[in-house]
Design an enzyme around this catalytic site. Sequence first.
Site, PDB file in Angstrom:
ATOM      1  N   GLY A  46     -90.319  37.931   7.293  1.00 50.14           N
ATOM      2  CA  GLY A  46     -89.636  36.653   7.170  1.00 50.14           C
ATOM      3  C   GLY A  46     -90.581  35.527   6.793  1.00 50.14           C
ATOM      4  O   GLY A  46     -91.742  35.747   6.402  1.00 50.14           O
TER       5      GLY A  46
ATOM      6  N   VAL B 137     -92.271  33.099   8.486  1.00 47.48           N
ATOM      7  CA  VAL B 137     -93.559  32.933   9.176  1.00 47.48           C
ATOM      8  C   VAL B 137     -94.409  34.192   9.055  1.00 47.48           C
ATOM      9  O   VAL B 137     -95.625  34.124   8.876  1.00 47.48           O
ATOM     10  CB  VAL B 137     -93.338  32.550  10.653  1.00 47.48           C
ATOM     11  CG1 VAL B 137     -94.670  32.346  11.363  1.00 47.48           C
ATOM     12  CG2 VAL B 137     -92.488  31.281  10.756  1.00 47.48           C
TER      13      VAL B 137
ATOM     14  N   TYR C 272     -78.628  30.210  21.264  1.00 45.60           N
ATOM     15  CA  TYR C 272     -79.988  30.460  20.778  1.00 45.60           C
ATOM     16  C   TYR C 272     -81.006  29.800  21.692  1.00 45.60           C
ATOM     17  O   TYR C 272     -82.028  30.408  22.050  1.00 45.60           O
ATOM     18  CB  TYR C 272     -80.112  29.916  19.353  1.00 45.60           C
ATOM     19  CG  TYR C 272     -81.494  30.035  18.752  1.00 45.60           C
ATOM     20  CD1 TYR C 272     -81.909  31.224  18.167  1.00 45.60           C
ATOM     21  CD2 TYR C 272     -82.368  28.949  18.750  1.00 45.60           C
ATOM     22  CE1 TYR C 272     -83.174  31.330  17.603  1.00 45.60           C
ATOM     23  CE2 TYR C 272     -83.629  29.046  18.185  1.00 45.60           C
ATOM     24  CZ  TYR C 272     -84.022  30.243  17.607  1.00 45.60           C
ATOM     25  OH  TYR C 272     -85.278  30.345  17.063  1.00 45.60           O
TER      26      TYR C 272
ATOM     27  N   LYS D 141     -84.010  31.649  23.918  1.00 44.89           N
ATOM     28  CA  LYS D 141     -85.417  31.370  23.649  1.00 44.89           C
ATOM     29  C   LYS D 141     -86.122  30.820  24.892  1.00 44.89           C
ATOM     30  O   LYS D 141     -87.285  31.154  25.154  1.00 44.89           O
ATOM     31  CB  LYS D 141     -85.543  30.389  22.486  1.00 44.89           C
ATOM     32  CG  LYS D 141     -85.319  31.018  21.122  1.00 44.89           C
ATOM     33  CD  LYS D 141     -86.447  31.974  20.768  1.00 44.89           C
ATOM     34  CE  LYS D 141     -86.365  32.445  19.331  1.00 44.89           C
ATOM     35  NZ  LYS D 141     -87.471  33.365  18.989  1.00 44.89           N
TER      36      LYS D 141
END
Length: 318
Positions: A14, A16, A139, A143
């Site tokens: 992806g 990063v 989300y 996280k």
Amino acid sequence: MPDKKIIMVTGGTGLVGKAIETVVQSENRVDETWIFVSSKDADLCDLDSTRRLFEKYKPTHVIHLAAMVGGLFHNMSHNLDFLRNNLHMNDNVLQMSYETGVRKVVSCLSTCIFPDKTTYPIDESMIHNGPPHPSNFGYSYAKRMIDVANKAYHEQYGCLFTSVVPCNVFGPHDNYNPESSHVIPGLIRKLFDTIDNGGDTFLVMGTGKPLRQFIYSLDLARLFVWVLREYDEVEPIILSVDEECEVSIKKVAEELVKSFDFKGSIVFDETKADGQYKKTASNKKLRCYLPDFQFTPFSRAIKESVDWYRQNHLLARN
């Protein structure tokens, strides 16, 4: 020679992950082997699939980037999916890291995990001080639980599991899908299509007033590598540009118009949601460690990102 590190990067293909790959390939260090894995290598939501991945590569270190991610509107309509998928993924990666003796894990969080109602700038001590913005609570809570798990693994087993909190990331190899992209790649795709179709109006959702800090993926990659090698706190660290580098969505749109050399007009659809107005993050802790770190100027990073998409749009994640 120091001990050989085998560093596995989940979500390695992806935005990063590709940036980290670019950075470490330029260094060519002999004491590190880097392995970049994607969803094609394992389903991290499944414990057995995750176990097979760890048994195959036997990493000594893990950078955990893999996540179900998306833009504002995708989050708003799929909060349960974001919560469940990310909880499963994160739990499996940390548990397998513990079981297989991984020496260090660096997981990726996001500034959207911070409380919606808070004072600014936000810092690392404020993550759990209140509910996140309702638009992406699934989300955000998933996280946040990485930080909780990191501390629990350290307390119970002495594991060095830590996390970083980047501000909004953009750059080459981003996700440009209109349904799930973040703001900059979404706008890059929209303006590219507008120009490709001969249009003269660049339509931007919302008022353009919200403020954001954006970090270029290659800058973030350099900081990720530093965290892996040098940062040994379990407590998270914010990886963000300086506060004065915060820009409006209107400014983003204007920089994109300049980079594309678009001659039409920008129109803001003020009937669409803006999301959180601001989430200014303090990088004071990072600056204590790296006071002289130089970030790529925003306009240059935007231009490089636009040029990459124009050259690679047929192969990009659209």
